[in-house]
Design an enzyme around this catalytic site. Structure first.
Site, short mmCIF file in Angstrom:
data_model
loop_
_atom_site.label_atom_id
_atom_site.label_comp_id
_atom_site.label_asym_id
_atom_site.label_seq_id
_atom_site.Cartn_x
_atom_site.Cartn_y
_atom_site.Cartn_z
N ASP A 72 46.22 59.68 -56.27
CA ASP A 72 46.45 59.38 -54.85
C ASP A 72 47.26 58.10 -54.67
O ASP A 72 47.59 57.43 -55.65
CB ASP A 72 45.12 59.29 -54.08
CG ASP A 72 44.13 58.32 -54.70
OD1 ASP A 72 44.53 57.55 -55.60
OD2 ASP A 72 42.95 58.33 -54.30
N HIS B 29 34.29 59.57 -50.65
CA HIS B 29 35.59 60.23 -50.86
C HIS B 29 35.94 60.33 -52.33
O HIS B 29 35.51 59.53 -53.15
CB HIS B 29 36.72 59.56 -50.05
CG HIS B 29 37.15 58.22 -50.52
ND1 HIS B 29 37.61 57.24 -49.67
CD2 HIS B 29 37.22 57.66 -51.75
CE1 HIS B 29 37.95 56.17 -50.35
NE2 HIS B 29 37.71 56.40 -51.62
N GLU C 181 38.68 62.53 -47.84
CA GLU C 181 37.61 61.90 -47.09
C GLU C 181 36.51 62.93 -46.80
O GLU C 181 36.77 64.14 -46.86
CB GLU C 181 38.17 61.33 -45.77
CG GLU C 181 39.22 60.23 -45.95
CD GLU C 181 38.62 58.87 -46.37
OE1 GLU C 181 37.55 58.84 -47.00
OE2 GLU C 181 39.25 57.84 -46.07
N ASN D 75 32.16 55.87 -49.13
CA ASN D 75 31.81 56.89 -48.13
C ASN D 75 31.79 58.29 -48.76
O ASN D 75 31.73 59.29 -48.07
CB ASN D 75 32.80 56.85 -46.95
CG ASN D 75 34.20 57.23 -47.39
OD1 ASN D 75 34.49 57.31 -48.58
ND2 ASN D 75 35.09 57.45 -46.43
#
Ligand code: GLP
Length: 208
Positions: A67, A138, A143, A136
């Site tokens: 990413d 991800h 996400e 979180n």
């Protein structure tokens, strides 16, 4: 799925570096995809050491960067590009034809995704993926709530991702979007290591 707990970061990193090296020995034309970030940093270092010291032939591998932060110049030390270049490509002297990273400064991010998907498809899927997990939950920049069939895509970042992400940068940096290989590719990968290090990741791992 198998869960392995290690005594410490060193052992976790040594294990995954050895697994990657073994996979390259087994399949010299391995399609390897790795995350950047703090978790895989020592793995990258140990992998380089192992490949060079044991004279493992990695001349046929293809590397994919998982990413990137959209709009961030490659030379920024917090970029995934910078991580992969300094920790892997330069020490291993990989040929540019051996690696594919998203150009997150491109005016055509859709084309960047199409290019990445084409590399993955033409190789018959990713052989080995080494991913981390965000606070979180991800994976890459997939996400929470991202479809499990998603291919490479651009995504609006969560507030947690934007604030936790500041740890990679010397100065406060505006983060809005990420470009990432999608969960669809992860689901189809032949082998995936999802690594988490430290107590702060315990809750999110329990939830996954
Ligand atoms: C970042 C990246 C992910 C990475 C994750 C965890 O935002 N987009 O690819 O795996 O968050 O990073 P770290 O290992 O630094 O905790």
């Amino acid at each position: 799925m198998k869960t392995i707990c290690f005594k410490n970061y060193q052992e976790l990193s040594a294990y995954t570096a050895a697994e990657i090296a073994d996979a390259i020995k087994e399949k010299p034309s391995l399609l390897l995809c790795m995350a950047s970030g703090h978790t895989p940093a020592l793995t990258a270092e140990l992998l380089v050491k192992k490949l060079l010291e044991e004279e493992i032939d990695y001349s046929q591998i293809t590397f994919l960067g998982l990413d990137e932060w959209v709009g961030l110049p490659r030379e920024n030390e917090g970029s995934c590009y910078h991580f992969f270049t300094t920790k892997l490509f330069e020490p291993l002297q990989l040929k540019p034809s051996q690696y594919f990273l998203f150009d997150a400064m491109s005016g055509d991010l859709k084309a960047e995704c199409t290019k990445m998907d084409a590399v993955i498809d033409s190789n018959g899927g990713i052989d080995l993926m080494l991913v981390g997990i965000g606070m979180n939950g991800h994976i890459g920049f997939n996400e929470p709530g991202t479809s499990f069939t998603a291919l490479s895509h651009v995504i609006e970042l969560d507030e947690t991702t934007k604030s936790v992400g500041q740890k990679y940068f010397k100065e406060k940096t505006a983060l809005h979007q990420g470009i990432t290989i999608g969960l669809g590719h992860l689901i189809n990968a032949k082998k995936v290591f999802l690594k988490a290090d430290g107590k702060r990741k315990a809750d999110v791992i329990k939830k996954r």
